[in-house]
Design an enzyme around this catalytic site. Structure first.
Site, PDB file in Angstrom:
ATOM      1  N   GLU A 168       0.829  -1.209   0.000  1.00  0.00           N
ATOM      2  CA  GLU A 168       0.000   0.000   0.000  1.00  0.00           C
ATOM      3  C   GLU A 168       0.863   1.259   0.000  1.00  0.00           C
ATOM      4  O   GLU A 168       2.046   1.218   0.301  1.00  0.00           O
ATOM      5  CB  GLU A 168      -0.944   0.016   1.195  1.00  0.00           C
ATOM      6  CG  GLU A 168      -0.318  -0.392   2.535  1.00  0.00           C
ATOM      7  CD  GLU A 168       0.824   0.478   3.011  1.00  0.00           C
ATOM      8  OE1 GLU A 168       0.707   1.718   2.898  1.00  0.00           O
ATOM      9  OE2 GLU A 168       1.836  -0.051   3.498  1.00  0.00           O
ATOM     10  N   GLU A 310       4.560  -0.547   1.124  1.00  0.00           N
ATOM     11  CA  GLU A 310       4.694  -0.757  -0.321  1.00  0.00           C
ATOM     12  C   GLU A 310       4.588  -2.228  -0.730  1.00  0.00           C
ATOM     13  O   GLU A 310       4.615  -2.542  -1.906  1.00  0.00           O
ATOM     14  CB  GLU A 310       6.031  -0.220  -0.863  1.00  0.00           C
ATOM     15  CG  GLU A 310       6.271   1.244  -0.647  1.00  0.00           C
ATOM     16  CD  GLU A 310       7.621   1.698  -1.205  1.00  0.00           C
ATOM     17  OE1 GLU A 310       8.316   0.888  -1.872  1.00  0.00           O
ATOM     18  OE2 GLU A 310       7.984   2.869  -0.979  1.00  0.00           O
TER      19      GLU A 310
END
Length: 344
Positions: A168, A310
């Site tokens: 994310e 991420e």
């Protein structure tokens, strides 16, 4: 809306077959440690003693949060879209690790407050340009929540392969994740709130105060989907939908850090058997992640002091999935290698 039903992976006959296959390899019993339990988990997910790690992919969901207006992040909101540009330019840590480990990477605009236009490599599933400020009102409407969940499910439905990792990006999303964690676990807010992108002690205190006031405003919210709609982000909601669909399709779910785990927390409250399909990549250094993992009964593979997000932890854990599958499929047995077994 219809949410996927997730069947538990429990199968006594297959479990014994997997245990026998693992124990008959040319090694002392249990000597491959966590890889042995991981191999057995993979076998139960795929319903076979010959598992496959095929076409792994990581989905990175990006979204903005209205609550950043309350000063809960060390970075401005523009960093969300700037980092999406970095992903598209192949310049972020997740790009490096995904490429290194032969993993496809898909970047999803779930709700970034920026107009990207049509871009190669960007999946436009924008629900809205960021959530509303949950310090003032619910982060999203029920219709927006359902759209995000459905978009996440559709993304995974169209995805090949046996493994899906989750990542994310979203300035302010540790605030949303901490609020979700507090509401769904009942743990004290002080144990859920951390530094995020690097807040000072004063900043952490401010963040905790913002969440506490918002929680007090919504004391009657207890249903997992209502909690997600009230405090969550579009990227968190879309991840939750993607996770539910991935488990329904009997894919392996690689779970990254604090924010990704908060999405799973929602999904697990809806369908507890989803946990059978989850491999927890690591325990991050973000305050609260260890306790969230404990609340889920999770055992992470790695402890590297990561707190980037991420999907970087997912990418770094992928070689361990390959190792578990490969030893189960390729390692010789005592009989095939003509090696004597233990006398004990």
């Amino acid at each position: 809306m219809h949410l996927p039903y997730i069947a538990p992976t429990a199968d006594a006959v297959l479990s014994q077959a997997l245990l026998d296959a693992i124990n008959n390899k040319t090694k002392p019993l249990g000597s491959l440690g966590r890889l042995e339990t991981l191999a057995a988990q993979l076998g139960l997910i795929q319903r076979t003693t010959r598992v496959r790690i095929a076409d792994p992919a990581i989905l990175v969901f990006a979204g903005d949060h209205g609550v950043v207006a309350e000063g809960v992040s060390a970075y401005p909101q523009d960093v969300t879209w700037q980092m999406v540009e970095n992903f598209l330019a192949d310049g972020a840590a997740i790009n490096v690790f995904a490429r290194q480990n032969g993993c496809a990477l898909h970047v999803v605009d779930a709700g970034v407050n920026h107009v990207f236009g049509e871009r190669p490599g960007l999946l436009d599933r924008k629900v809205a340009p960021g959530t509303r400020n949950f310090a003032v009102e619910a982060a999203m409407t029920r219709a927006q929540l359902e759209t995000a969940l459905e978009q996440g499910m559709a993304l995974v439905r169209d995805l090949p392969g046996t493994v899906v990792g989750f990542g994310e990006m979203g300035i302010g999303n540790t605030t949303a994740a901490a609020a979700i964690m507090h509401k769904l676990t009942g743990l004290p807010l002080s144990e859920c709130v951390g530094a995020g992108t690097g807040l000072s002690a004063e900043g952490i205190q401010r963040k905790q105060q913002v969440i506490a006031a918002a929680v007090a405003r919504h004391t009657d919210i207890t249903d997992p989907l209502d909690v997600l709609a009230t405090f969550g982000g579009f990227e968190i909601a879309m991840m939750a939908g993607a996770m539910l669909k991935a488990a329904e399709l009997r894919k392996v779910l690689l779970i990254d850090g604090f924010i990704v785990t908060s999405a799973l927390l929602v999904a697990a409250r809806l369908q507890p058997a989803i946990l059978d399909y989850c491999v927890f990549a690591h325990c991050s250094n973000e305050n609260g992640h260890r306790l969230m993992l404990e609340a889920l009964g999770a055992e992470p593979l790695l402890q590297l002091g990561l707190r980037l997000g991420e999907g970087t932890g997912s990418a770094l854990a992928l070689p361990l999935l390959h190792a578990a599958a490969n030893f189960l499929n390729e390692m010789a047995t005592f009989a095939s290698a003509q090696v004597s077994t233990s006398a004990q």
